[in-house]
Design an enzyme around this catalytic site. Sequence first.
Site, PDB file in Angstrom:
ATOM      1  N   TYR A  83       0.826  -1.184   0.000  1.00 22.30           N
ATOM      2  CA  TYR A  83       0.000   0.000   0.000  1.00 22.30           C
ATOM      3  C   TYR A  83       0.868   1.244   0.000  1.00 22.30           C
ATOM      4  O   TYR A  83       0.634   2.194  -0.736  1.00 22.30           O
ATOM      5  CB  TYR A  83      -0.913  -0.115   1.217  1.00 22.30           C
ATOM      6  CG  TYR A  83      -1.384   1.144   1.867  1.00 22.30           C
ATOM      7  CD1 TYR A  83      -2.238   2.003   1.187  1.00 22.30           C
ATOM      8  CD2 TYR A  83      -1.017   1.441   3.164  1.00 22.30           C
ATOM      9  CE1 TYR A  83      -2.705   3.135   1.804  1.00 22.30           C
ATOM     10  CE2 TYR A  83      -1.485   2.563   3.783  1.00 22.30           C
ATOM     11  CZ  TYR A  83      -2.323   3.417   3.101  1.00 22.30           C
ATOM     12  OH  TYR A  83      -2.780   4.528   3.721  1.00 22.30           O
ATOM     13  N   LYS A  84       1.948   1.197   0.777  1.00 18.95           N
ATOM     14  CA  LYS A  84       2.867   2.312   0.837  1.00 18.95           C
ATOM     15  C   LYS A  84       3.443   2.546  -0.556  1.00 18.95           C
ATOM     16  O   LYS A  84       3.572   3.654  -1.014  1.00 18.95           O
ATOM     17  CB  LYS A  84       3.995   1.971   1.814  1.00 18.95           C
ATOM     18  CG  LYS A  84       4.502   3.147   2.570  1.00 18.95           C
ATOM     19  CD  LYS A  84       5.161   2.718   3.852  1.00 18.95           C
ATOM     20  CE  LYS A  84       6.501   2.065   3.626  1.00 18.95           C
ATOM     21  NZ  LYS A  84       7.042   1.509   4.853  1.00 18.95           N
ATOM     22  N   TYR A  85       3.738   1.454  -1.169  1.00 12.97           N
ATOM     23  CA  TYR A  85       4.348   1.509  -2.479  1.00 12.97           C
ATOM     24  C   TYR A  85       3.398   2.140  -3.478  1.00 12.97           C
ATOM     25  O   TYR A  85       3.784   2.922  -4.322  1.00 12.97           O
ATOM     26  CB  TYR A  85       4.681   0.088  -2.908  1.00 12.97           C
ATOM     27  CG  TYR A  85       5.719   0.049  -3.959  1.00 12.97           C
ATOM     28  CD1 TYR A  85       5.425  -0.494  -5.209  1.00 12.97           C
ATOM     29  CD2 TYR A  85       6.972   0.588  -3.720  1.00 12.97           C
ATOM     30  CE1 TYR A  85       6.377  -0.510  -6.186  1.00 12.97           C
ATOM     31  CE2 TYR A  85       7.925   0.573  -4.692  1.00 12.97           C
ATOM     32  CZ  TYR A  85       7.635   0.027  -5.927  1.00 12.97           C
ATOM     33  OH  TYR A  85       8.575   0.020  -6.899  1.00 12.97           O
TER      34      TYR A  85
END
Lengths: 610, 670
Positions: A29-31
């Site tokens: 998700y961060k990515y």
Amino acid sequence: MSEWMSYYKNEEDEEEEEYPEEVETGGEYKYAGRDSLIFLVDASKDMFEYYDDDEWTPFDMTIQCIRSVYTNKIISSDRDLLSVVFYGTEKHKNSVDFKHVYVLQELDNPGAKRVLELDKYKGDQGKVLFRESFGHNADYSLGEALWACCNLFSDVQLKMSHKRIMLFTNEDNPHGHDSTKAKLARTKAADLRETGIFLDLMHLKKPGGFDISLFYRDIINTAEDEDLGVHTDASSKLEDLMKKVRAKETKKRALVRLNFHLGKDLSLTVGVYSLVQKAFKPSPVKLYRETNEPVKTKTRTFNRETGSLLLPSDTKKAQTYGNRQIVLEKEEVEEVKRFDSPGLVLIGFKPLVMLKQHHYIKPSQFIYPEESFISGSTTLFNALLTKCLDKEVMALCRYTRCRNTPPRFVALVPQEEELDEQKVQTAPPGFHLIFLPYADDKRKIDFTEKVPANDEQVDKMKEIIQKLRFKYRNDSFENPVLQQHFRNLEALALDLIEPEQAEDLTQPKVEAMNHRLGDLVEQFKQLVYPPDYNPEGKAMKRKQGEGAGQTEKKPRMEVSKDELRSHVQKGTLGKFTVPVLKEACRVYGLKGGGKKQELLDALTEYFSKF
Amino acid sequence: CAIVLCMDVGFAMSNSAPGEESPFEQAKKLMTMFVQRQVFAESKDEVSVVLFGTDGTENTLASGDQYQNITVQRHLMLPDFDLLEDIQNAIQPGSEQADFLDALVVCMDLLQKETVGKKYEKRHIEVFTDLSSPFSEDQLEIIIANLKKTGISLQFFLPFPVDDEEGSGDTGDGQHSDMYRNSFPRKGLTEQQKEGICMVRKLMFALEEEGGLDEIYTFRESLERLSMFKKIERKPMPWPCQLTIGSNLSIRIVAYKSLMEEKLKKSWTLVDAKTLKKEDVQKETVYCLNDDDETEVPKDDLVQGFRYGSDIVPFSKVDEEQMKYKTEAKCFSVLGFSRSSQVHHYMGNQVLKVFAAKDDEAAAVALSALIHALDELDVVAIVRYAYDRRSNPQVGVAFPCIKDAYECLIYVQLPYMEDLRQYMFSSLKNNKKYTPTEDQLSAVDSLIDSMSLIYEDDDGETTEDIFKTSKIPNPQFQRLYQCLQYKAFHPDKPLPSIEQHLLEMLETPQEVRERCQAPLEKIKALFPLKVAGKKKEQKTAQDIFKDNINPAENFCVLVRQKNANFKEVSQQLVNRIEQFLETKGLQYYMKSINCIRVFREEAIKLSEVQCFNDFLQALKEKVEDKTLADFWEILIQDGISLITKDEAKGSSVTSDEAKKVLLLHSYLSI
């Protein structure tokens, strides 16, 4: 005690264990970038009026709603970006100097100060402050307001995965007399759509009703898989507005997408979602004492003898049993867990009634079809769902989430879509994926022999229950541990003298309960408890007859001969419990053994003879 | 526990129908799996092995012609690898036969003698036999009396079922499934075996209190449902408390965990690959600041903090402890009652069963009243539950469970508001694109019918579940045990493949698999399904660099990846550097220089010297074209030059040359 204790240790261990998993999904998700959400709020005078005898003005409702999103985000996903923009103000503040558009908060992580700032505009005092600070002016252009929002998105340097604007207003025809402005708004809305920015209308109550068809139908866009909410009614209650906002506030993300194999060469694709996931207290950050800046943690693995760094390939994994150490390569440790490739494999179908309510080991997941990998999946899924609902059956499947997870059996329980009065979806269509226990997960327990209550006692308890009924909703209870933790942080962040005390909703409202129950409790106690009985007392020993050395449990319910005979004739003897049957056998001198069927047989035989 | 595994190795055990495993092999497999579970679950049970039908005789009762061909293979002790090895290698088919009742007496005798003076909760004999050998009934009564007196329990494992014609007397909790029984026609049994069956029935009936016929299993069902070995069980731990409704009504209760995902008990330790010692692997954790030098900070200079949105709040452990939420005491307090249909999601990882306190009739009646009232009104209790004052409180649901043998409340945790994800999904109902046709629906309908896992009797009244997942043991344990045992004996070989029977128990039952073929074909024909493309496209280096504000860091990550192509990845970095230089300005110069420095370091480490040196020379030419002298000056001041041969083997450049090469023509001309 050790086991109960060890459970709690386990739970903590698991929290830690589960973190990497969280990070794993979170990592992806961060990515993918961050979610960003702008609250675009109509600040014209009408928003500050009370209608009928409502408790809140539309503006108040809006602010409370935004505040709740802020505090939720701080707890659940503090990396997301939020912003608040007013339009219809006298003053203006935005990067392109549009009149009557005031950016109160740029797109940034939610923080304590921002929450406090919002609080200032709550209630009647807030209304006054708002007028003094920003004023009202109806000569705004919605197109320009949207434009300003657009700029806010593009000013952000971070990668954003999901961009959304929520528009709060109770004016259904803002530019009824100004076609130029109306046109600009439409054009700008179209631009947003093209650039992948979602625009939701959170329309609020106005006298005479909010008519979407006048203006907003062309303005709001809906994504392929979000065709809901367009036709919803205006929110007149805070609760309704909250529901609508909450439903849109987080972008849904699949835990995993995988194939659902109906047969050897027949599969469709589904996305697997978590509709519930335990929210944990975040783990602490290590700070350098002098500057309070976060530090990096580096872990090095090295050889004790040589001191040289060990690469992953320089180590293996081992377990020791007795005196024997068994060594496996790291890949082998993973391989041991591998049975199937990821996916759901259909085993067969069972009637829904066979799902045991108490066969539960971990939170369920949810599946919904995914068209992008195998086209046609949705139709097949829909047919399965329809038929499972019709026939009241569930699908039993073998579920392998990732490559190296051992399989588990799951029940796919069909769920029909449900909407509430505002036409907001309260239950999505799809299957709940319920994890089923293996034999190892069940434990034998040492149950207490039952002593059934009589009808009078049960009826009294029913009266008690009826007095204490409420409508449980799954968002009824906040986690007091998390709430307290975040309030403590809030107080520290804002240098408050004392943290705000969160109301602990998990505590029984004892006084209210006692009041509602009145005499019922005393009446019930008289029916079930002996006069000298004290349930708070420790290890109360039941009084026993003196003569008999053996403890003799006498069932409360004794059945008459005629009653028994009639049950034998009707074949309904089975409704009696084993102790009752045992007692009956004893009375008639029958040897029945310990099994219910044997007791029934003995009694049936006896009564058919006599 | 003390357990005797009593195995028939008589010659008849090796007979088998073509294509089938002999009873001897099956029994050995079963014993192996049982002992594996004992060894790897580190059970404290002691195990002994008695063989009958052996060529020799070795037991303390043997004298004259009594108790012949019975061998005590292993005395009572903790099971270990030697036992596993023994079962594999030392147990061989014999050429004799022996009386299984005699063997039973030897087992009982062994249990009596070897448990003297020690405390065992249970003593137990498991007999594996095909009942082919003659026996003498003389001592039956004595055996039965003795088993009863000593409380020794008995289980039989046979290659065939014993209770074809008669009902099994299955209790509500049903120990085994009829499916297996039915699939074993009792064909080709010898008269001797039939007599044996009668004897076993007689014996087990006489011991009925211990479970009677429910304790006779076939080899095959046991292989697939190893959970039948009832010996490995956790002892349930009672949690006494009071159920309260308001402050004036309490009921004394006791709760037990009834369901919880069983996890592997042992964790893996890291050992050095060469020495295989765990002491040789040391770990060290250091903390450093986020500055260029990554300055290390001593552990004592660290404090704890938490993120609050964008803020990081220092919050010491002591303060946190003092300010945190405090659970007052353990409790099981009713908050109210709600319709059972209001509860949709469960939370947590366990299920509790709540009973009235033991030996408290008043409590039992009071709880019974609650249980029946809930049941009759179809409502549930919403409860605050706290295990003790150190644990976090839960809100959960308690619903009634009424069985023949007992009644209780079942408690499961419910989610908190913070645990919910309110996702919306598009409606499947009103979307024409995805609406199935009548034909499609009826195809799915017949698939569901054909794949029913319910066996219905002809009268249609009794139904039976032919795939009870809660009777299937978790395959991961058996698989792990199999691998561990194999690796213990063959450390250098690759892992063995998964045992077939383990996979089979996870599959759709054969009969269902056959039945559903036609409906599946129909669905395939009626539903157009097309694979739309690759599932996941690997991100390319280009994707990663795009929109990225920290190319230097990405570069480091990318070049270290497996199969990374240094040239390709560095080209991405070079592109980025050139972009930076397009936008003149000190800030971008510094970013570029940082990138170049990282590039240089990595090139040295990964022996990609030429790649960097070529780049730097090319860059110099570009700089001359584009009047970036100011940038170049900074670069030189920062000490960046070609990689010299002192620094890396792959270079032929001396440090003098390195400096000279970088001087710009414009400078030279001055």
